[in-house]
Design an enzyme around this catalytic site. Structure first.
Site, short mmCIF file in Angstrom:
data_model
loop_
_atom_site.label_atom_id
_atom_site.label_comp_id
_atom_site.label_asym_id
_atom_site.label_seq_id
_atom_site.Cartn_x
_atom_site.Cartn_y
_atom_site.Cartn_z
CG ASP A 72 -1.92 -1.11 1.22
OD1 ASP A 72 -2.20 -1.63 0.12
OD2 ASP A 72 -2.40 -1.49 2.30
CE LYS A 73 0.51 8.44 -1.93
NZ LYS A 73 -0.43 9.46 -2.47
#
Length: 492
Positions: A303-304
């Site tokens: 995930d970012k």
């Protein structure tokens, strides 16, 4: 040389007509008395060598005029006739004042004679087929203007690019997910469009519908529907920007060899591009493209806002081999998280089914579902509490066995201990962030152990805490060198 004119098909009856020409009908058989050219035959001086009353030229001209073809009014069988027509004002092949017709020459003109042998005939220009002697330029009909050859090629290429395509899976693409295969073959195709194509059944694998997580094997036939691809021009690359991106990526390397490298992805840097995302790891890897055109490839995703270990393959074969390790669960991953509250059971197992709340949204929240629900997939995670702070915050070590979207974040929230700084799954009401702790996702891909794609020997890499987690660990008095009990958790 004088030739007899062709027969015009007269009555041929004996004794037809009277006078000296009686019995000399034009259709009389050859050799009979009264045939022109024989002694005693009646001849009309004004018709000598004039040919039939209706010549082939007359017929051709009348047919051309009936078609409206003005260019065919000129005599096509006599060289220079057009110039003479302009001089005499007689475009239809007749000279009104001299009765010059197809077989006559004007008195002041030298007789024209076509070459009789092939050697004497003029060579055809440009390889054009030879025409009969004395032939002038043929009448041509103007061709309407159309697309140029280059425009035709461009149109054909566009049609081909946007039409149905059938792709064959290569050896180094073995084991790829369907969606990953499409993004690799069509990098300019948005990921949301890839998911839409698969979800709607527009993509077929060996004639059958496929799911996004289906795996491909070499030799499979993948039918791709018409794609509207954005035109990719030759965009000039900046050498200075490439050097900057390359230096930045190299500064993140935790492990590297000829086959692979493991990066320490920082918080807030996306792994792949998306809506409004310009800077991401996949784009930065362009700066490391080798002389052979091989660009490093992502093997998995984070995930970012998740920091830590990210594996990148340097070759397609290495990417396929590493991806198999993830699918076969040969890779071991350990995550660290800071969660709200303290779990009653210090070490445990979380097993649920997860499904997207919005199936069409690639970044939608995951919900705990039931077995058999549409889109539901089993997710298994082991956890162990390493330490806690005043029974308010816990340092959890997590070992995911499966690899579902947002798996650790959804599982932590499911047991009532969401990860601090999680904007999607932190739902405890009236919970206040302790002073000095940043409101950022406290999740780290701490460690990864995976077989090397060439040697098969385990590669063991550990990532350091990101700056905001270092600050929290120092504030709460956690020791990052403390023993991690998750290593004793089962592998399945």
């Amino acid at each position: 040389m004088t030739t007899r004119p062709p027969s015009r098909g007269g009555s041929g009856r004996k004794g037809a007509g009277k006078g000296p020409g009686a019995g000399t009908g034009r259709g009389a058989a050859p050799g009979r008395p009264g045939r022109p050219g024989k002694p005693g035959a009646f001849k009309r001086p004004d018709r000598e060598r004039t040919g039939p009353r209706t010549s082939a030229l007359d017929a051709a001209q009348r047919a051309a005029q009936a078609r409206g073809d003005a260019a065919a009014k000129h005599a096509p069988w006599r060289p220079g006739q057009e110039a003479r027509d302009r001089e005499t004002g007689s475009p239809d092949g007749f000279e009104r004042d001299g009765f010059a017709q197809d077989g006559f020459e004007k008195p002041d003109e030298a007789p024209r004679r076509a070459p009789r042998t092939r050697a004497e005939r003029p060579a055809p220009a440009g390889g054009a087929p030879a025409r009969r002697p004395g032939a002038g330029p043929r009448a041509t009909t103007p061709v309407p203007e159309g697309p140029t050859r280059r425009e035709q090629r461009a149109a054909a290429s566009a049609t081909l690019a946007s039409g149905v395509q059938t792709l064959t899976v290569e050896e180094d693409e073995a084991g790829m997910r369907i969606d990953r295969f499409l993004t690799t073959r069509f990098p300019q195709l948005p990921f949301t469009r890839v998911q839409s194509i698969v979800r709607k059944g527009e993509l077929r694998v060996d004639g059958k519908r496929a799911k996004p997580n289906d795996r491909l094997e070499p030799g499979m036939s993948v039918r791709v529907p018409p794609l509207k691809l954005e035109a990719q021009g030759e965009r000039p690359r900046s050498a200075a920007k490439d050097a900057t991106d390359a230096d930045f990526i190299r500064s993140l390397i935790l492990y590297e060899d000829a086959e692979m490298m493991i990066l320490n992805k920082p918080f807030g840097l996306a792994v792949q591009g998306g809506s409004g995302t310009v800077r991401h790891v996949d784009g930065l890897l362009e700066a490391l493209t080798g002389k052979d055109g091989q660009k490093p490839r992502l093997v998995h995703r984070l995930d970012k806002d998740t920091a830590g270990c990210l594996i990148v393959a340097k070759t397609r074969l290495a990417a396929a081999t590493l991806a198999k390790s993830f699918r076969s669960r040969s890779a071991r991953k350990v995550y660290w998280a800071l969660t709200a509250g303290v779990p009653r059971v210090a070490q445990g197992r979380i097993s649920t089914y997860l499904a997207k709340e919005e199936p069409t949204d690639a970044d939608a929240r995951m919900r705990v579902a039931k077995h058999g629900d549409e889109g539901a997939a089993h997710a298994l995670t082991y956890y162990a509490m390493v330490d806690n702070a005043a029974q308010k915050l816990s340092w959890l070590s997590l070992k995911p066995v499966t690899g579902r979207t947002h798996q650790l974040r959804a599982h932590a929230a499911h047991i009532g201990h969401p990860i601090v700084g999680d904007p999607k799954y932190f739902s405890i009401e009236n919970w206040e962030l302790p002073g000095g702790i940043q409101n950022r996702l406290h999740l780290l891909a701490r460690r990864i152990v995976i077989p090397h794609p060439r040697t098969g020997q385990p590669v063991d890499v550990t990532a350091p805490l990101p700056p905001h987690m270092v600050q929290s660990w120092n504030l709460l008095g956690f020791d990052a060198s403390r023993y991690d009990p998750i290593v004793e958790a089962p592998e399945a």
